[in-house]
Design a protein around this motif. Sequence first.
Motif: not given
Length: 724
Positions: A95-103, A124-141
């Motif tokens: 559900e919804g689109t992508w956002q950078l979620l820091v937990t 969160t940005l540099l780590g290998g964790g995924r959000q909606k199956d995307a690494r934050p660094l890869e999506f933002v970059g």
Amino acid sequence: MSAAAAAVRSLPERALDALRRAGNPFRDYFARNPDDEVCARYHVPELFARERDQLLGVVDLYRYAPATHSEVVPILGNKGSGKTHLLHSIKHGPEGTWQLLVTPGTYQKEVDFLEYLLFQFIDTLLGGGRQKDARPLEFVGEQLVRGLLGKALTALAPPECLDLFPAPGLAGWARRFGLGGSQAQERTQWLIDRLARPCTLPFQAGGVRRACEEASLDLEKACELVLAHIDQTEAHNTAGLMRRQILTGFARGVLLGDEADLANFLTYGFAELDFQVRPSRQDLVLALFKVMMEVLRGLRIPVVVAFDQLEDLLLSRRTDDVHRIAEAFFAGVVQAMHHLDGISFLIFAERGLWNRFVPSLDGYIQDRLNNPIHLTDYGTIKTLRLEAPAPELVRAIVEARLRPALEQFPDFAELPLIFPFTAEQIERVARTEPTLRDMLQQFRHQFDHVVFGGNDERRASATEPYLEAGAPVNRLPVAEVFAPPLATPAELPPGIKSVVVVKTSTTSGETESEIASGSSTSDQWDQEVRSARRKLEPEGALTGATRELQAGLGTFLQICHEHGVKVGPWRLCHVVPEWTFGEHPTYGVLSIAHWVCKDGQPWKVGVGLFLGRGPAKPKDLSTKLSVLETEPAMVDHLILLRPEDDLAMTGKSKTLWQDAEKRGRHARLEPASLDAFAALYAFPRLIAALQEALPEGQPLPNLADLIQEKCEKLLEQVCMPVQG
């Protein structure tokens, strides 16, 4: 009934065998954290659908108006009401689109809140964790470099387009006479159009690289073009210099696969810029945070900071001054809201904790926490409250849990979706239990009783609905089938019409399903460490997690102290989990452990991380060694954990180390593997998961044996030397 007919096993009996092989699907009845795979495995989209839509609506406010003032939305519910599951569906659900979620998985109460929040963001940005199956660094970059490369290509003059696409052989001679320019311009325009297409979900990394390769644009040239564009367009003030380095780091990461530059700048380089007036530690943190937020606002990527299981996050040690910690936390949130626009804070907390602390806070803090938010479809909201799900939703949850096991059964289609339960049992549990977790625990016990009962009488309740027509059927649920005989009306006291006796087991041993599932503290440890390792594996992730790893090291030493862990003759008599010093936000932090041997004087041992690489290596080392020069002496002996693949001391780092030895300072370097760092990263999350599973007020079990078993080498590395 004939002997041959008796030999043929009925459908429910064969289904029970299949369920026994699969294990109890209700064994995992709580989510350890917002990344727990159990949430995805048993997700029911209808559960908390309205609340999820409301929270996504809040997030979208910052997508469409990125400069909106930061606000807080409290999500309140009883322990076990499903708060973590709701957060997981926002972070990972479709559900919804992508956002950078820091937990955040830890709360570092001794650290300035903005500094703590910044390094949670970087981790969160540099780590290998995924959000909606995307690494934050890869999506933002990907979003950022698409725009930068598109602008750089658009600004090129026609002759400059020729240089991007070198022509082989005779075509190169033709270009000297002005021929072939139209093809280069067509390729350039095709690439511009391709880069202008929006990214769609599910996200696939590498879109910019693939577009360049299809256009035959060399990736090195593409990177040079982007860097030249950044150099021409960015300002030369402090914020502009930071933006240059950040954009350059993203460009090199996306186009060349080199993430180290960005990681080094976000942890080291931002504090080494050529400042006319040297800013304070707090000013450096705020300046970097504002620039990072500005970059994300330009991409219309909302930043969400979600504090889950707030009661465990703040009250990790029950002996702490809880009111002081809670007041500092909420004051820190309001401070961040004041300094930074565009952040949506979601606070998932128990109602009792919220009602206990918030009314006693300063009036201004209360006003900011209770400020209403206006949503188009839902009006004004201040707080979301999670209630127990309706019976029809509980049935859907039971079906989702049972489905994977039942689908392994060949005759699955002939069974009810809730087998081995009945609709009446589910209805009763849904209407009498206060929270979702309590319901799952009831189904867990019921499943054990029916499926792993061990005799035909106990399994009768599961097979009764399938008996031949006309046969007598006992409609009582399992718990009542095996209840002791009730008193007769004549035996009851006056005024009492009936008695229900509830009999519970007094044994503490595991049931058969628990043994089959293999779930234990040791298994939780292994699971958390595997998850942490995945997050730390990408290049730059370990550097970005510096402060989170240091917090994990402090928690590790604190638990070792509280649980009486010994290393040879040494034991801990006091621990300072985190002590900040100096002006460098990343490197100026240590844990201090007081190790004592028998009746001797304690050694004050500083234990820290030495993770800087390249030009950051001498700065990291000099900052750590400076703690040995403090007056009065805070540390007698310094231990630094260094990645085992980069232990060699050369150049300035070697000189710094030798100078410290000449001055008689006691320090040693310890090689640490990625598994050791993963254990430190995972440790606070393991403690939180164990606390979440315990009944209210019950202390943690003693973890000394587990720590000795899993961390024998790490214990020796953070302790004084053990002789012999």
